[in-house]
Design an enzyme around this catalytic site. Sequence first.
Site, PDB file in Angstrom:
ATOM      1  N   ARG A 146       0.807  -1.225   0.000  1.00  0.00           N
ATOM      2  CA  ARG A 146       0.000   0.000   0.000  1.00  0.00           C
ATOM      3  C   ARG A 146       0.840   1.274   0.000  1.00  0.00           C
ATOM      4  O   ARG A 146       0.415   2.288  -0.538  1.00  0.00           O
ATOM      5  CB  ARG A 146      -0.932   0.001   1.213  1.00  0.00           C
ATOM      6  CG  ARG A 146      -2.233  -0.726   0.889  1.00  0.00           C
ATOM      7  CD  ARG A 146      -3.180  -0.644   2.009  1.00  0.00           C
ATOM      8  NE  ARG A 146      -2.520  -1.068   3.239  1.00  0.00           N
ATOM      9  CZ  ARG A 146      -3.121  -1.227   4.406  1.00  0.00           C
ATOM     10  NH1 ARG A 146      -4.396  -0.982   4.512  1.00  0.00           N
ATOM     11  NH2 ARG A 146      -2.467  -1.621   5.470  1.00  0.00           N
ATOM     12  N   HIS A 190       8.314 -22.854   5.594  1.00  0.00           N
ATOM     13  CA  HIS A 190       9.715 -22.798   5.164  1.00  0.00           C
ATOM     14  C   HIS A 190      10.563 -23.915   5.780  1.00  0.00           C
ATOM     15  O   HIS A 190      11.629 -24.228   5.265  1.00  0.00           O
ATOM     16  CB  HIS A 190      10.321 -21.411   5.400  1.00  0.00           C
ATOM     17  CG  HIS A 190      10.737 -21.140   6.804  1.00  0.00           C
ATOM     18  ND1 HIS A 190       9.865 -20.724   7.778  1.00  0.00           N
ATOM     19  CD2 HIS A 190      11.951 -21.226   7.413  1.00  0.00           C
ATOM     20  CE1 HIS A 190      10.530 -20.561   8.914  1.00  0.00           C
ATOM     21  NE2 HIS A 190      11.787 -20.858   8.724  1.00  0.00           N
ATOM     22  N   LYS A 232      14.091 -26.460   4.218  1.00  0.00           N
ATOM     23  CA  LYS A 232      15.419 -26.611   4.819  1.00  0.00           C
ATOM     24  C   LYS A 232      16.035 -27.918   4.329  1.00  0.00           C
ATOM     25  O   LYS A 232      15.382 -28.964   4.355  1.00  0.00           O
ATOM     26  CB  LYS A 232      15.317 -26.642   6.359  1.00  0.00           C
ATOM     27  CG  LYS A 232      14.964 -25.280   6.969  1.00  0.00           C
ATOM     28  CD  LYS A 232      14.992 -25.356   8.480  1.00  0.00           C
ATOM     29  CE  LYS A 232      14.371 -24.129   9.130  1.00  0.00           C
ATOM     30  NZ  LYS A 232      15.185 -22.924   9.072  1.00  0.00           N
ATOM     31  N   GLU A 269      14.806 -20.782  20.046  1.00  0.00           N
ATOM     32  CA  GLU A 269      15.344 -19.534  19.501  1.00  0.00           C
ATOM     33  C   GLU A 269      15.836 -18.654  20.638  1.00  0.00           C
ATOM     34  O   GLU A 269      15.256 -18.671  21.727  1.00  0.00           O
ATOM     35  CB  GLU A 269      14.258 -18.768  18.761  1.00  0.00           C
ATOM     36  CG  GLU A 269      13.686 -19.515  17.575  1.00  0.00           C
ATOM     37  CD  GLU A 269      12.676 -18.652  16.840  1.00  0.00           C
ATOM     38  OE1 GLU A 269      13.095 -17.926  15.935  1.00  0.00           O
ATOM     39  OE2 GLU A 269      11.491 -18.689  17.208  1.00  0.00           O
ATOM     40  N   ASP A 299       2.339 -20.222  15.831  1.00  0.00           N
ATOM     41  CA  ASP A 299       3.468 -19.732  15.040  1.00  0.00           C
ATOM     42  C   ASP A 299       4.443 -20.848  14.663  1.00  0.00           C
ATOM     43  O   ASP A 299       5.034 -20.820  13.583  1.00  0.00           O
ATOM     44  CB  ASP A 299       4.196 -18.646  15.864  1.00  0.00           C
ATOM     45  CG  ASP A 299       5.274 -17.923  15.073  1.00  0.00           C
ATOM     46  OD1 ASP A 299       4.966 -17.449  13.971  1.00  0.00           O
ATOM     47  OD2 ASP A 299       6.415 -17.826  15.567  1.00  0.00           O
ATOM     48  N   HIS A 308       5.427 -25.754  11.501  1.00  0.00           N
ATOM     49  CA  HIS A 308       6.791 -26.276  11.346  1.00  0.00           C
ATOM     50  C   HIS A 308       7.019 -27.601  12.103  1.00  0.00           C
ATOM     51  O   HIS A 308       7.504 -28.573  11.541  1.00  0.00           O
ATOM     52  CB  HIS A 308       7.818 -25.260  11.855  1.00  0.00           C
ATOM     53  CG  HIS A 308       7.714 -23.910  11.222  1.00  0.00           C
ATOM     54  ND1 HIS A 308       7.367 -23.717   9.905  1.00  0.00           N
ATOM     55  CD2 HIS A 308       7.908 -22.659  11.728  1.00  0.00           C
ATOM     56  CE1 HIS A 308       7.373 -22.426   9.624  1.00  0.00           C
ATOM     57  NE2 HIS A 308       7.690 -21.755  10.722  1.00  0.00           N
ATOM     58  N   LYS A 318      20.088 -21.091  19.973  1.00  0.00           N
ATOM     59  CA  LYS A 318      19.264 -21.325  18.784  1.00  0.00           C
ATOM     60  C   LYS A 318      19.586 -22.723  18.308  1.00  0.00           C
ATOM     61  O   LYS A 318      20.720 -23.017  17.922  1.00  0.00           O
ATOM     62  CB  LYS A 318      19.599 -20.311  17.691  1.00  0.00           C
ATOM     63  CG  LYS A 318      19.005 -20.676  16.341  1.00  0.00           C
ATOM     64  CD  LYS A 318      18.410 -19.503  15.628  1.00  0.00           C
ATOM     65  CE  LYS A 318      17.784 -19.911  14.295  1.00  0.00           C
ATOM     66  NZ  LYS A 318      16.356 -19.931  14.272  1.00  0.00           N
TER      67      LYS A 318
HETATM   68  C1  BG6 Z   1       8.720 -18.331  11.487  1.00  0.00           C
HETATM   69  C2  BG6 Z   1       8.101 -17.787  12.733  1.00  0.00           C
HETATM   70  O1  BG6 Z   1       7.791 -19.072  10.761  1.00  0.00           O
HETATM   71  O2  BG6 Z   1       9.817 -19.159  11.844  1.00  0.00           O
HETATM   72  C3  BG6 Z   1       9.111 -17.006  13.561  1.00  0.00           C
HETATM   73  O3  BG6 Z   1       7.008 -16.943  12.394  1.00  0.00           O
HETATM   74  C4  BG6 Z   1      10.330 -17.847  13.829  1.00  0.00           C
HETATM   75  O4  BG6 Z   1       8.547 -16.543  14.778  1.00  0.00           O
HETATM   76  C5  BG6 Z   1      10.859 -18.476  12.541  1.00  0.00           C
HETATM   77  O5  BG6 Z   1      11.315 -17.010  14.399  1.00  0.00           O
HETATM   78  C6  BG6 Z   1      11.954 -19.482  12.842  1.00  0.00           C
HETATM   79  O6  BG6 Z   1      12.522 -19.899  11.647  1.00  0.00           O
HETATM   80  P1  BG6 Z   1      13.981 -20.502  11.605  1.00  0.00           P
HETATM   81  O7  BG6 Z   1      14.167 -20.881  10.186  1.00  0.00           O
HETATM   82  O8  BG6 Z   1      14.906 -19.410  12.065  1.00  0.00           O
HETATM   83  O9  BG6 Z   1      13.987 -21.662  12.549  1.00  0.00           O
END
Ligand code: BG6
Length: 491
Positions: free
Chosen positions: A50, A181, A185, A219, A238, A243, A348
């Site tokens: 936008r 995503h 990986k 994380e 989330d 995931h 992480k």
């Molecule tokens: C995202 C989440 O889908 O994945 C985030 O919305 C999270 O909150 C992220 O930080 C983590 O992805 P990765 O690839 O860093 O494990």
Amino acid sequence: MPPSNATDVFDYVVFGATGDLTMRKLLPALYHRFRDGQISDRARIIGAARSPLSGDEFRGRAESALRRFVKPDALDDDLVRRFVAMVFYCSVNGAEAESSWDTLTRLFGDTEQDRIRVFYLATSPDLYGRICGNLSGHGLITDTTRVVLEKPIGHDLESARAINDEVGRYFEEQRIFRIDHYLGKETVQNLIALRFANPVFERLWSADAIDHVQITAAETVGVEGRGDYYDHSGALRDMIQNHLLQVLCLVAMEPPGSLGADDLRNEKLKVLHALKPITAADVPHVAVRGQYGRGLVGQEIVPAYLEELGEGRQSDTETFVAIRAEVHSWRWGKVPFYLRSGKRLPSKVSEIVVQFRETPWSIFASKLEPNRLIIRLQPEEGIQLSIMNKDPGPDGMVLRQANIDVSFEKAFSTRYPDAYERLLMDTVRGDPVLFMRRDEVEAAWTWVEPILKAWQDKPGSLHHYGAGSWGPAAAHDLISATGHAWHEEMG
Ligand code: BG6
């Protein structure tokens, strides 16, 4: 000569183009693919949002994003210049059928009609249906058009169904790419290779030999300026709903008949359907949620979740979840699958720990540790198998644990592409294998929904943990109640 994996020329339109995902992930991923010759200079990347930006302003932002998020050794001034020249911008209100759409429509006026078009929706999911309606109303959906839906697909089962119905009015299922995503990986895809190309593991891959499985995505970061989104989402929506459940599916599924998209997704769906339903009465015994307070992560004192949200904000959104799940099938019986994800944890790490059963009888005086297969998804990608050995020395049969350790970096000495690189190119090629089918998304919502509901009905169930710890004490109690321990607590 273009490389053999070069894609056909395409127009890639990203809605929500001024957002963090586009700058941090999508543009760098496309740059890397361009750098490797997979994308032709004739392709166009069109940002749509936008904000009333000019093309030059958006190109300026795109270039800064590359300079910030691409590693310096992959940046080349000439390549960056050529890449940025492929970038366009269009100010459009995706949700309204107003005249701003004419500008976008004009951008397609002169292009070949058979050019591949991808519309990537990285906006709030409640706009997906309306954007697709506008794409259709403005005649922008051709035979070679696909749509990509960023997660989360909805907020619960009902909203996910509504989005899927709306988008499905304009696109057939095989042209809808629901992105998770984690599936892009390399190490997550490697689970398929590990399991089905190595009979040594598959022979042992069941309740006969496996005691339990842990899947963790930890994380160190907090909500990083995404508080408004996150506070409506929380860790269960989330990370777990998508995931971690996708990873669980790949760990638990039966061998698919082939690597074809539907064969694989059918097997994943069966796992989701086999997950033991968690009722409201079960929730306090099998699920823990937590929220971080102020604490020390690495060398830094970081603020509490509520402080990050902003002064005076109250919230019982969870930033940590641990769940004990079971896959009720002949293969898995009652093997627990512990799922855990949290923000502001000490490190992480995303990993799968497969713990094998103990020996039925021991002839040794030393304590035997069970064998464990640890699959490191990130960082330091690799696989470890812990085994008991005789401690070398003259003191008789003393045993000690040591690891068979494969570091992928050492073994393959190659850069690990970001997950989005593979996934974006798959959307151009029209290959849906690493994307979630509608029924998978809905089955995942069906399973998590009673947990969400139970927590909503009992706000007091939120535990607190200090940033920099491994989550609330209740997560430790959850796993120890069944005689197990989290990986970092193991001997
Ligand atoms: C995202 C989440 O889908 O994945 C985030 O919305 C999270 O909150 C992220 O930080 C983590 O992805 P990765 O690839 O860093 O494990």
